[in-house]
Design a protein around this motif. Sequence first.
Motif, PDB file in Angstrom:
ATOM      1  N   ALA A   1     128.055  89.167  12.786  1.00  0.00           N
ATOM      2  CA  ALA A   1     127.136  90.283  13.002  1.00  0.00           C
ATOM      3  C   ALA A   1     126.125  89.941  14.096  1.00  0.00           C
ATOM      4  CB  ALA A   1     126.427  90.633  11.696  1.00  0.00           C
ATOM      5  N   GLU A   2     125.604  88.721  14.093  1.00  0.00           N
ATOM      6  CA  GLU A   2     124.642  88.319  15.114  1.00  0.00           C
ATOM      7  C   GLU A   2     125.290  88.272  16.495  1.00  0.00           C
ATOM      8  OE1 GLU A   2     121.525  87.997  14.981  1.00  0.00           O
ATOM      9  OE2 GLU A   2     121.112  87.959  12.832  1.00  0.00           O
ATOM     10  N   SER A   3     126.575  87.881  16.546  1.00  0.00           N
ATOM     11  CA  SER A   3     127.247  87.829  17.849  1.00  0.00           C
ATOM     12  C   SER A   3     127.409  89.228  18.429  1.00  0.00           C
ATOM     13  CB  SER A   3     128.611  87.141  17.721  1.00  0.00           C
ATOM     14  OG  SER A   3     129.553  87.958  17.044  1.00  0.00           O
ATOM     15  N   LEU A   4     127.629  90.232  17.568  1.00  0.00           N
ATOM     16  CA  LEU A   4     127.705  91.616  18.033  1.00  0.00           C
ATOM     17  C   LEU A   4     126.361  92.057  18.614  1.00  0.00           C
ATOM     18  CD1 LEU A   4     129.693  93.086  15.028  1.00  0.00           C
ATOM     19  CD2 LEU A   4     130.495  93.070  17.393  1.00  0.00           C
ATOM     20  N   ALA A   5     125.289  91.762  17.892  1.00  0.00           N
ATOM     21  CA  ALA A   5     123.966  92.122  18.379  1.00  0.00           C
ATOM     22  C   ALA A   5     123.654  91.402  19.678  1.00  0.00           C
ATOM     23  CB  ALA A   5     122.917  91.799  17.310  1.00  0.00           C
ATOM     24  N   GLY A   6     123.983  90.104  19.738  1.00  0.00           N
ATOM     25  CA  GLY A   6     123.705  89.324  20.933  1.00  0.00           C
ATOM     26  C   GLY A   6     124.499  89.769  22.143  1.00  0.00           C
ATOM     27  N   ALA A   7     125.691  90.357  21.907  1.00  0.00           N
ATOM     28  CA  ALA A   7     126.527  90.825  23.015  1.00  0.00           C
ATOM     29  C   ALA A   7     126.135  92.214  23.494  1.00  0.00           C
ATOM     30  CB  ALA A   7     127.994  90.823  22.592  1.00  0.00           C
ATOM     31  N   GLY A   8     125.124  92.805  22.864  1.00  0.00           N
ATOM     32  CA  GLY A   8     124.652  94.112  23.313  1.00  0.00           C
ATOM     33  C   GLY A   8     125.335  95.286  22.655  1.00  0.00           C
ATOM     34  N   ALA A   9     125.980  95.085  21.509  1.00  0.00           N
ATOM     35  CA  ALA A   9     126.638  96.189  20.803  1.00  0.00           C
ATOM     36  C   ALA A   9     125.574  97.012  20.090  1.00  0.00           C
ATOM     37  CB  ALA A   9     127.661  95.642  19.816  1.00  0.00           C
ATOM     38  N   ARG A  10     125.120  98.105  20.737  1.00  0.00           N
ATOM     39  CA  ARG A  10     124.073  98.925  20.140  1.00  0.00           C
ATOM     40  C   ARG A  10     124.604  99.823  19.036  1.00  0.00           C
ATOM     41  NH1 ARG A  10     119.342  99.192  23.019  1.00  0.00           N
ATOM     42  NH2 ARG A  10     118.604 100.103  21.072  1.00  0.00           N
ATOM     43  N   SER A  11     125.899 100.159  19.092  1.00  0.00           N
ATOM     44  CA  SER A  11     126.468 100.993  18.028  1.00  0.00           C
ATOM     45  C   SER A  11     127.888 100.536  17.736  1.00  0.00           C
ATOM     46  CB  SER A  11     126.464 102.473  18.437  1.00  0.00           C
ATOM     47  OG  SER A  11     127.277 102.690  19.573  1.00  0.00           O
TER      48      SER A  11
END
Length: 507
Positions: free
Chosen positions: A109-119
């Motif tokens: 989940a943190e990797s998604l946020a860190g990669a810029g996945a806003r949605s």
Amino acid sequence: MGYRSTILRAAEVDDDLGARWDALPAGRGDQADVYDSWAWHAASLRADPALARAVRIPAVLEGEQPVALLPVTVDRSGCWRSVGMDIRPRSRIVTRGEGPDPEALGQLAESLAGAGARSLALHRLPSRDPVTEAFLGALREAGYEVARRERSEDRLAHPTGDWAAHSRDYKSFAKYVRRFCNRVTPLWDLTMDTYGTSPELPAAEGFRVYAELQARSWKGPYDPMTMIRRRELALRAEQLGWVRIFILRVAGVPVAGHVWFRLGPVATWLSTAHDQGFDALSPGTMVQWLAQERLFAEQPPGVLDYLPGGSPQKDRLTPDRPVLLEVDAVRRSAVAGVALPARQQARRVVPAVRDRVAARLRRPEGGEGATPDQPIRLLATAPADGALPAAPLDASDPGLRRYLAVTSGEASPEAVAGTWAEDDGWWRIGSGPVALARLGADDVVREVVLLDGSTDGEDVAAPALAAALDRPVSVARTDPRGTRDGAPTVVRHALLPWPAAWVPTSP
């Protein structure tokens, strides 16, 4: 060794990583799912190069071993979506082990946020998979607002023992299938081959036959992309020991096929195809049950996974129907509360509109029926010596009607009888016989069914009938200069041989 997270591209998944990936879904016990495998993803990416270029794979690794994976694509709006939402009945977070690993899911989940996945838009997550709830919690911890709604449901059964026990649990369906089998076996050999488990019957050959059945089914032939994806999945699954392609034959003629995958205790039914010319024999129903019998003979499965979606067979065979979840997640921001409901509404409306349009495109312009009247010319044949013997058949015989329904492609004996005029009679031509003929009350041959490969059906039937009746018999041929309107004599080729043990009336 600790975990590390990364974002992979499809080209970075080599044979070694692909094999490690395939081991994850196979090791998930009752949650094992072929749609989580690299085999399925690789087959889909090979079929669609544009998809292959678009895929991103957020991954948590322990050394070279994948621990958690979430293959996605990124659309023009920047939303990260489950891969293959339009070709995949459900999706999961790919993880190691039967239960959730909170540390791995948190890093994912943190990797998604860190990669810029806003949605995020996650497609039909199984509500009963414990990893689903654990990952949604990890997304919230990573700063996402998560909305979920029920969309469709899985169709599952949980066998309680061996084949005998399973047959008792579904006694009514077993009896239902046996009735169809008992209509076939007195007349023809009913056999089934299993492809994909031995070098003698490879998956490639089984899929070739299956694809031909698909083309002759009500579904129609595969489009090129689907053909590549399905074939590639079968070949990859064969190497992993997963695939079973069952081909049912009547008198040696392929009539139906079933594709199953076995991962751990789970047996997943991918699809069925049957030649609709044999609808009167109910081959799709027979292959469903006979294929399961083969699966149980190998080893009784712990879960029978019929995949989401409804059908009369699924309604009878799937008592367990846990819901699937569509999940939308957005990173907290000033517009999150506005964007999320709008996105959810769009995801409800767009598929519904697409389904309505597709249904409208599939709708035929006009109903099916008899050949319309057209100008014809009658060609009379007088009685003569040397004609083949002919004898009347009992057109009320259910067996004969079923045989003729198969020949004409009608769905049932009743349906084929409904295409005949009240005074039409059926005749057997030759001692083989070599043909069957339907004769009208006006002594015009309406229909000829050839059983010996001859193409001169009218020339075979008319002389035999004229000799048997001792009066002229005519055939009708299309002729723009014809003096009357009517339907031309129809000539068909039998799909099945005349049963050697079945002689309704001897000539």
